[in-house]
Design an enzyme around this catalytic site. Structure first.
Site, PDB file in Angstrom:
ATOM      1  N   GLY A 228      14.318 166.782  82.808  1.00 23.50           N
ATOM      2  CA  GLY A 228      13.973 166.811  84.227  1.00 23.50           C
ATOM      3  C   GLY A 228      15.197 166.645  85.111  1.00 23.50           C
ATOM      4  O   GLY A 228      16.094 165.878  84.794  1.00 23.50           O
TER       5      GLY A 228
ATOM      6  N   ARG B  64      30.271 167.131  89.330  1.00 30.18           N
ATOM      7  CA  ARG B  64      31.517 167.196  90.109  1.00 30.18           C
ATOM      8  C   ARG B  64      32.532 166.177  89.603  1.00 30.18           C
ATOM      9  O   ARG B  64      33.721 166.482  89.429  1.00 30.18           O
ATOM     10  CB  ARG B  64      31.208 166.945  91.581  1.00 30.18           C
ATOM     11  CG  ARG B  64      32.416 166.839  92.508  1.00 30.18           C
ATOM     12  CD  ARG B  64      31.917 166.565  93.924  1.00 30.18           C
ATOM     13  NE  ARG B  64      32.999 166.424  94.872  1.00 30.18           N
ATOM     14  CZ  ARG B  64      33.586 165.278  95.184  1.00 30.18           C
ATOM     15  NH1 ARG B  64      33.213 164.151  94.558  1.00 30.18           N
ATOM     16  NH2 ARG B  64      34.551 165.231  96.086  1.00 30.18           N
TER      17      ARG B  64
ATOM     18  N   ARG C 208      13.910 172.490  79.136  1.00 23.29           N
ATOM     19  CA  ARG C 208      13.573 171.736  77.930  1.00 23.29           C
ATOM     20  C   ARG C 208      13.700 172.669  76.730  1.00 23.29           C
ATOM     21  O   ARG C 208      13.479 173.873  76.846  1.00 23.29           O
ATOM     22  CB  ARG C 208      12.166 171.155  78.048  1.00 23.29           C
ATOM     23  CG  ARG C 208      12.022 170.260  79.281  1.00 23.29           C
ATOM     24  CD  ARG C 208      10.762 169.448  79.257  1.00 23.29           C
ATOM     25  NE  ARG C 208      10.563 168.725  80.499  1.00 23.29           N
ATOM     26  CZ  ARG C 208      11.145 167.574  80.806  1.00 23.29           C
ATOM     27  NH1 ARG C 208      11.969 167.007  79.943  1.00 23.29           N
ATOM     28  NH2 ARG C 208      10.912 166.981  81.974  1.00 23.29           N
TER      29      ARG C 208
ATOM     30  N   GLY D  86      17.956 162.282  80.210  1.00 28.13           N
ATOM     31  CA  GLY D  86      17.262 161.076  79.789  1.00 28.13           C
ATOM     32  C   GLY D  86      17.315 160.857  78.294  1.00 28.13           C
ATOM     33  O   GLY D  86      18.210 161.376  77.611  1.00 28.13           O
ATOM     34  N   ASP D  87      16.338 160.119  77.763  1.00 31.50           N
ATOM     35  CA  ASP D  87      16.405 159.746  76.346  1.00 31.50           C
ATOM     36  C   ASP D  87      16.302 160.941  75.415  1.00 31.50           C
ATOM     37  O   ASP D  87      16.952 160.986  74.364  1.00 31.50           O
ATOM     38  CB  ASP D  87      15.339 158.695  76.005  1.00 31.50           C
ATOM     39  CG  ASP D  87      13.929 159.128  76.374  1.00 31.50           C
ATOM     40  OD1 ASP D  87      13.767 160.230  76.955  1.00 31.50           O
ATOM     41  OD2 ASP D  87      12.979 158.376  76.085  1.00 31.50           O
TER      42      ASP D  87
ATOM     43  N   SER E 109      17.411 163.975  76.028  1.00 33.08           N
ATOM     44  CA  SER E 109      18.721 164.627  76.088  1.00 33.08           C
ATOM     45  C   SER E 109      19.748 163.851  75.281  1.00 33.08           C
ATOM     46  O   SER E 109      20.595 164.436  74.594  1.00 33.08           O
ATOM     47  CB  SER E 109      19.176 164.731  77.551  1.00 33.08           C
ATOM     48  OG  SER E 109      18.209 165.398  78.331  1.00 33.08           O
TER      49      SER E 109
ATOM     50  N   THR F  54      17.857 160.463  85.349  1.00 34.87           N
ATOM     51  CA  THR F  54      16.397 160.564  85.343  1.00 34.87           C
ATOM     52  C   THR F  54      15.843 159.675  86.442  1.00 34.87           C
ATOM     53  O   THR F  54      16.275 158.528  86.592  1.00 34.87           O
ATOM     54  CB  THR F  54      15.793 160.142  83.986  1.00 34.87           C
ATOM     55  OG1 THR F  54      14.384 159.953  84.130  1.00 34.87           O
ATOM     56  CG2 THR F  54      16.412 158.866  83.450  1.00 34.87           C
TER      57      THR F  54
ATOM     58  N   ASP G  57      13.041 158.249  86.581  1.00 37.20           N
ATOM     59  CA  ASP G  57      12.114 157.217  86.099  1.00 37.20           C
ATOM     60  C   ASP G  57      12.768 155.854  85.871  1.00 37.20           C
ATOM     61  O   ASP G  57      12.072 154.846  85.766  1.00 37.20           O
ATOM     62  CB  ASP G  57      11.464 157.668  84.788  1.00 37.20           C
ATOM     63  CG  ASP G  57      10.461 158.794  84.993  1.00 37.20           C
ATOM     64  OD1 ASP G  57      10.092 159.052  86.150  1.00 37.20           O
ATOM     65  OD2 ASP G  57      10.068 159.424  84.001  1.00 37.20           O
TER      66      ASP G  57
ATOM     67  N   ASP H 104      14.079 154.760  83.140  1.00 31.53           N
ATOM     68  CA  ASP H 104      13.432 154.287  81.915  1.00 31.53           C
ATOM     69  C   ASP H 104      14.375 154.144  80.729  1.00 31.53           C
ATOM     70  O   ASP H 104      13.919 154.098  79.582  1.00 31.53           O
ATOM     71  CB  ASP H 104      12.283 155.222  81.541  1.00 31.53           C
ATOM     72  CG  ASP H 104      12.733 156.661  81.332  1.00 31.53           C
ATOM     73  OD1 ASP H 104      13.908 156.980  81.614  1.00 31.53           O
ATOM     74  OD2 ASP H 104      11.907 157.482  80.893  1.00 31.53           O
TER      75      ASP H 104
ATOM     76  N   ARG I 230       5.513 157.889  83.454  1.00 26.14           N
ATOM     77  CA  ARG I 230       4.507 157.855  82.391  1.00 26.14           C
ATOM     78  C   ARG I 230       4.566 156.565  81.589  1.00 26.14           C
ATOM     79  O   ARG I 230       3.562 155.950  81.285  1.00 26.14           O
ATOM     80  CB  ARG I 230       4.696 159.054  81.454  1.00 26.14           C
ATOM     81  CG  ARG I 230       4.290 160.378  82.057  1.00 26.14           C
ATOM     82  CD  ARG I 230       4.276 161.489  81.016  1.00 26.14           C
ATOM     83  NE  ARG I 230       3.903 162.762  81.610  1.00 26.14           N
ATOM     84  CZ  ARG I 230       4.758 163.614  82.154  1.00 26.14           C
ATOM     85  NH1 ARG I 230       6.050 163.309  82.169  1.00 26.14           N
ATOM     86  NH2 ARG I 230       4.347 164.749  82.673  1.00 26.14           N
TER      87      ARG I 230
ATOM     88  N   ALA J 216       2.615 147.664  99.623  1.00 32.25           N
ATOM     89  CA  ALA J 216       1.349 148.075  99.011  1.00 32.25           C
ATOM     90  C   ALA J 216       0.490 146.867  98.652  1.00 32.25           C
ATOM     91  O   ALA J 216       0.999 145.822  98.230  1.00 32.25           O
ATOM     92  CB  ALA J 216       1.622 148.899  97.760  1.00 32.25           C
TER      93      ALA J 216
ATOM     94  N   HIS K 241      -6.159 149.014 106.656  1.00 36.97           N
ATOM     95  CA  HIS K 241      -5.934 150.003 105.622  1.00 36.97           C
ATOM     96  C   HIS K 241      -5.561 149.297 104.320  1.00 36.97           C
ATOM     97  O   HIS K 241      -5.290 148.092 104.330  1.00 36.97           O
ATOM     98  CB  HIS K 241      -4.786 150.947 106.017  1.00 36.97           C
ATOM     99  CG  HIS K 241      -3.463 150.234 106.072  1.00 36.97           C
ATOM    100  ND1 HIS K 241      -3.001 149.637 107.227  1.00 36.97           N
ATOM    101  CD2 HIS K 241      -2.532 149.979 105.117  1.00 36.97           C
ATOM    102  CE1 HIS K 241      -1.842 149.055 106.963  1.00 36.97           C
ATOM    103  NE2 HIS K 241      -1.539 149.241 105.701  1.00 36.97           N
TER     104      HIS K 241
ATOM    105  N   ARG L 162      11.481 164.469  92.786  1.00 35.57           N
ATOM    106  CA  ARG L 162      12.718 164.869  92.115  1.00 35.57           C
ATOM    107  C   ARG L 162      13.694 165.585  93.042  1.00 35.57           C
ATOM    108  O   ARG L 162      14.841 165.816  92.669  1.00 35.57           O
ATOM    109  CB  ARG L 162      12.396 165.803  90.950  1.00 35.57           C
ATOM    110  CG  ARG L 162      11.800 165.090  89.754  1.00 35.57           C
ATOM    111  CD  ARG L 162      11.749 166.036  88.580  1.00 35.57           C
ATOM    112  NE  ARG L 162      11.127 165.420  87.416  1.00 35.57           N
ATOM    113  CZ  ARG L 162      10.766 166.087  86.349  1.00 35.57           C
ATOM    114  NH1 ARG L 162      10.949 167.402  86.311  1.00 35.57           N
ATOM    115  NH2 ARG L 162      10.232 165.475  85.313  1.00 35.57           N
TER     116      ARG L 162
END
Length: 320
Positions: A12, A22, A73, A103-104, A106, A126, A128, A130, A172, A187, A216, A253
């Site tokens: 991603g 660069r 991918r 990421g992992d 890759s 990435t 995420d 993660d 995820r 939130a 709200h 992204r």
């Protein structure tokens, strides 16, 4: 002695990848190395999509989102014969080392190539966040700002209609986007894969808020937990409050990287070249306690990720 390196982006895309590209190119050229770019990640590598790069190749990209090298991918790369083909292509071009931004998945590709004699270094890119070995990954901060902006806009319309708004964000297996953006966006509920959540408790929180005059409710949901539409239907059916779901999707992204992501990407790109020039391989670079580090790729991928329970509890307390 490293004389020629290649660079690719895989998996991603993430804002800040261009800044990392660069940095790698210009640090390498500064040190007298030749550089080749690989289009479309590992898929492009096995198809021979390589081209020469110099300082001018990376002009005017530092502020741009996405990746100028494109990305894809490549399930075929799990096949040893395909990886050997990639190593042969690198050898044919006289390339001594490869920089992989991703990421992992890759990083796993880079690790396997290193076992075939290709000096490889990974840069964490990435949204995420993660990867356990580094505090932050390239693109995470920009994604947070994108989500935060969306939360603020949705709050305006949620307040006007006195609605509950369920906002689904990426993540995820990792709830960092939901946690950080949810805290920053005030939130009332933050739902992440690392923590079990009680739907009935969520309903009580929403109704208690209504009884104390809240106009709200904002619920931030990581995609790894479930669907926003299903949760919105549940909340509306049980509470009787009008509830709407918003799935932010791939907008997270995109966009120009933040200053934090540009600076991080630049530091990591420069470090990756330094690691290769020392003759090291199968390494990844990252940031820990604001210091740029490098680590063995096997050790990095094996580390268990620790969720920030303290920050999660703070977010719960401040949402009351």
């Amino acid at each position: 002695m490293i004389k020629k390196i290649a660079i690719l982006t895989s998996g991603g895309d993430a804002p800040g990848m261009n800044a990392a590209i660069r940095a790698v190119v210009r640090m390498a050229v500064y040190n007298g190395l030749e550089v080749m770019g690989v289009r479309r990640g590992f898929a492009g590598l096995i198809n021979g999509e390589l081209f020469r790069m110099d300082r001018h190749s990376v002009s005017d990209i530092i502020q741009r989102g996405g990746t100028m090298l494109r990305t894809a991918r490549c399930e075929e790369f799990k096949n040893e014969e395909v990886r050997q083909k990639a190593a042969n292509i690198l050898q044919a071009y006289g390339i001594d080392a490869l920089v992989v931004i991703g990421g992992d998945g890759s990083f796993t590709g880079a690790k396997l190539l290193s076992k075939l004699g290709v000096a490889a270094v990974g840069i964490p890119g990435t949204i995420d966040n993660d990867l356990s070995y580094t505090d932050y990954t390239i693109g995470f901060d920009t994604a947070l700002n994108t989500v935060h902006d969306a939360i603020n806009k949705l709050r305006d319309t949620s307040t006007s209609h006195e609605r509950v708004s369920v906002i689904e964000v990426m993540g995820r297996r990792c709830g960092d986007i939901a946690l950080y953006a949810g805290l920053a966006g005030g939130a009332e509920g933050i739902i992440v894969p690392e923590k079990n959540f009680d739907k009935e408790e969520l309903i009580r929180t929403i109704l208690d808020g209504k009884n104390t005059g809240k106009m709200h409710n904002i619920i931030v949901l990581a995609e790894g937990v479930g669907g926003a539409n299903e949760l919105a239907s549940f909340i509306e059916n049980i509470s009787g409050l009008e509830t709407r779901a918003t799935i932010l999707g791939h907008i997270q992204r995109g966009g120009s990287p933040t200053v934090n992501d540009i600076v991080l990407a630049s530091r990591l790109g420069a470090k990756a070249v330094e690691v290769l020039m020392k003759g090291e391989t199968a390494r990844v670079v990252g940031i820990r306690d604001n210091q740029i580090i490098d680590e063995d790729i096997d050790e990095a991928l094996a580390k268990k990720r620790n969720f920030d329970d303290n920050l999660y509890e703070i977010a719960k307390i401040l949402s009351l």
